[in-house]
Design a protein around this motif. Sequence first.
Motif, mmCIF file in Angstrom:
data_model
loop_
_atom_site.group_PDB
_atom_site.id
_atom_site.type_symbol
_atom_site.label_atom_id
_atom_site.label_comp_id
_atom_site.label_asym_id
_atom_site.label_seq_id
_atom_site.Cartn_x
_atom_site.Cartn_y
_atom_site.Cartn_z
ATOM 1 N N ARG A 129 -2.817 -8.949 -10.878
ATOM 2 C CA ARG A 129 -2.520 -6.992 -11.651
ATOM 3 C C ARG A 129 -3.876 -6.273 -10.308
ATOM 4 N NH1 ARG A 129 -1.579 -6.311 -16.575
ATOM 5 N NH2 ARG A 129 -3.569 -4.918 -16.734
ATOM 6 N N LYS A 130 -4.407 -7.156 -10.837
ATOM 7 C CA LYS A 130 -6.258 -6.106 -10.419
ATOM 8 C C LYS A 130 -6.099 -6.645 -8.718
ATOM 9 C CE LYS A 130 -8.855 -6.636 -14.598
ATOM 10 N NZ LYS A 130 -10.495 -7.358 -15.498
ATOM 11 N N ILE A 131 -5.986 -7.437 -8.640
ATOM 12 C CA ILE A 131 -5.550 -7.966 -7.188
ATOM 13 C C ILE A 131 -4.845 -6.906 -6.407
ATOM 14 C CG2 ILE A 131 -5.589 -9.714 -4.903
ATOM 15 C CD1 ILE A 131 -6.369 -11.868 -7.016
ATOM 16 N N GLN A 132 -3.502 -6.835 -6.916
ATOM 17 C CA GLN A 132 -3.057 -6.003 -6.258
ATOM 18 C C GLN A 132 -2.934 -4.465 -6.340
ATOM 19 O OE1 GLN A 132 -0.118 -7.347 -4.156
ATOM 20 N NE2 GLN A 132 -0.307 -8.784 -4.878
ATOM 21 N N HIS A 133 -3.349 -4.233 -7.204
ATOM 22 C CA HIS A 133 -4.124 -2.857 -7.371
ATOM 23 C C HIS A 133 -5.313 -1.897 -6.076
ATOM 24 C CE1 HIS A 133 -5.877 1.033 -8.833
ATOM 25 N NE2 HIS A 133 -6.700 0.354 -8.979
ATOM 26 N N LEU A 134 -6.555 -3.775 -5.972
ATOM 27 C CA LEU A 134 -7.627 -3.830 -5.118
ATOM 28 C C LEU A 134 -7.159 -3.699 -3.952
ATOM 29 C CD1 LEU A 134 -10.658 -5.859 -7.558
ATOM 30 C CD2 LEU A 134 -10.331 -3.226 -6.761
ATOM 31 N N LEU A 135 -6.121 -4.469 -3.519
ATOM 32 C CA LEU A 135 -5.565 -4.121 -2.361
ATOM 33 C C LEU A 135 -4.402 -3.197 -2.226
ATOM 34 C CD1 LEU A 135 -3.757 -8.041 -2.608
ATOM 35 C CD2 LEU A 135 -6.118 -6.991 -0.302
ATOM 36 N N ALA A 136 -3.928 -2.476 -2.509
ATOM 37 C CA ALA A 136 -3.467 -0.979 -3.270
ATOM 38 C C ALA A 136 -4.233 -0.242 -2.669
ATOM 39 C CB ALA A 136 -2.990 -0.805 -4.097
ATOM 40 N N LEU A 137 -5.804 0.374 -3.054
ATOM 41 C CA LEU A 137 -7.134 0.376 -2.924
ATOM 42 C C LEU A 137 -7.724 0.011 -1.228
ATOM 43 C CD1 LEU A 137 -8.388 1.319 -5.853
ATOM 44 C CD2 LEU A 137 -7.524 2.384 -5.058
ATOM 45 N N VAL A 138 -7.308 -0.508 -0.877
ATOM 46 C CA VAL A 138 -8.431 -1.559 -0.064
ATOM 47 C C VAL A 138 -6.585 -0.945 1.662
ATOM 48 C CG1 VAL A 138 -9.736 -3.468 1.875
ATOM 49 C CG2 VAL A 138 -9.561 -3.230 -0.209
ATOM 50 N N GLU A 139 -6.029 -0.912 1.667
ATOM 51 C CA GLU A 139 -5.047 -0.837 2.523
ATOM 52 C C GLU A 139 -5.327 -0.373 3.030
ATOM 53 O OE1 GLU A 139 -0.533 -1.258 2.717
ATOM 54 O OE2 GLU A 139 -1.392 -3.502 2.066
ATOM 55 N N PRO A 140 -5.079 1.254 2.516
ATOM 56 C CA PRO A 140 -5.138 1.967 3.581
ATOM 57 C C PRO A 140 -6.498 2.258 4.351
ATOM 58 C CG PRO A 140 -4.565 3.174 1.897
ATOM 59 C CD PRO A 140 -5.332 1.494 1.417
ATOM 60 N N LEU A 141 -7.836 1.605 4.038
ATOM 61 C CA LEU A 141 -8.964 2.232 4.693
ATOM 62 C C LEU A 141 -9.385 0.964 6.004
ATOM 63 C CD1 LEU A 141 -11.522 1.902 2.040
ATOM 64 C CD2 LEU A 141 -11.198 3.798 3.140
ATOM 65 N N SER A 142 -8.134 0.129 5.373
ATOM 66 C CA SER A 142 -8.077 -1.556 6.271
ATOM 67 C C SER A 142 -7.192 -0.821 7.593
ATOM 68 C CB SER A 142 -8.230 -2.767 6.103
ATOM 69 O OG SER A 142 -6.178 -2.611 5.266
ATOM 70 N N SER A 143 -6.228 -0.332 7.284
ATOM 71 C CA SER A 143 -5.042 -0.054 7.726
ATOM 72 C C SER A 143 -5.855 1.449 8.832
ATOM 73 C CB SER A 143 -3.872 0.828 8.180
ATOM 74 O OG SER A 143 -4.071 2.141 6.486
ATOM 75 N N ASP A 144 -6.779 2.485 8.762
ATOM 76 C CA ASP A 144 -7.155 3.498 9.404
ATOM 77 C C ASP A 144 -8.139 2.701 10.234
ATOM 78 O OD1 ASP A 144 -6.142 5.430 7.765
ATOM 79 O OD2 ASP A 144 -7.536 5.705 6.295
ATOM 80 N N ALA A 145 -9.325 1.764 9.963
ATOM 81 C CA ALA A 145 -10.333 1.066 10.233
ATOM 82 C C ALA A 145 -9.825 -0.030 11.488
ATOM 83 C CB ALA A 145 -10.884 0.116 9.358
ATOM 84 N N ALA A 146 -8.325 -0.430 10.999
ATOM 85 C CA ALA A 146 -7.130 -0.741 12.088
ATOM 86 C C ALA A 146 -7.325 0.103 13.497
ATOM 87 C CB ALA A 146 -6.219 -1.353 11.408
#
Length: 180
Positions: A129-146
Amino acid sequence: PGANCHMEMAMAAAAATSAAPTAHAKAPLINAAAAQLPLSRDLLAYYQSRVAAAEKDMVSLQGRLEEVERHVEAAQQSRRDLLRRTDEVAELQRALSDSHVFVWEARDTAARLQAENDGLRIQEAEDRRKIQHLLALVEPLSSDAALLVRAPLPPKAAGGTRTRGAGGGGGGAPRGTAHG
């Protein structure tokens, strides 16, 4: 009846031949007198039947004695078997007791391992659950960075003058995060 008559005659003859017999001296005289008397057929048959009956009793008693010996031996063998089996039962009871202890220890270990396993599964679920939460937080950043890496920069931004909010992410906080 005939045997008694002959005995009486033998005793009378022995008494007549001795003048003053003592008790010790009477016995040989009676035996000597009886030996001199002729045996009648009745007396001989009587003693033969008595000897035959005594021999028959002797054989019967020997048979009973042998039977008693067999019973005693069988009883002793039964006692030995009983003692051996009692020892075997005691040994099996000790082994059973040891196996009960082993089973209880195994159950205790299994329960402890099951509790530990359940705790690890709960921890795993929390970690996912923590990993999914952290991935949800990081995913917009990584898509913006991409997007930033893939998209060419505007010519104004290439000159070194950047404006706030222009160009999609030059100097501000990343999207989706709060400014603090």
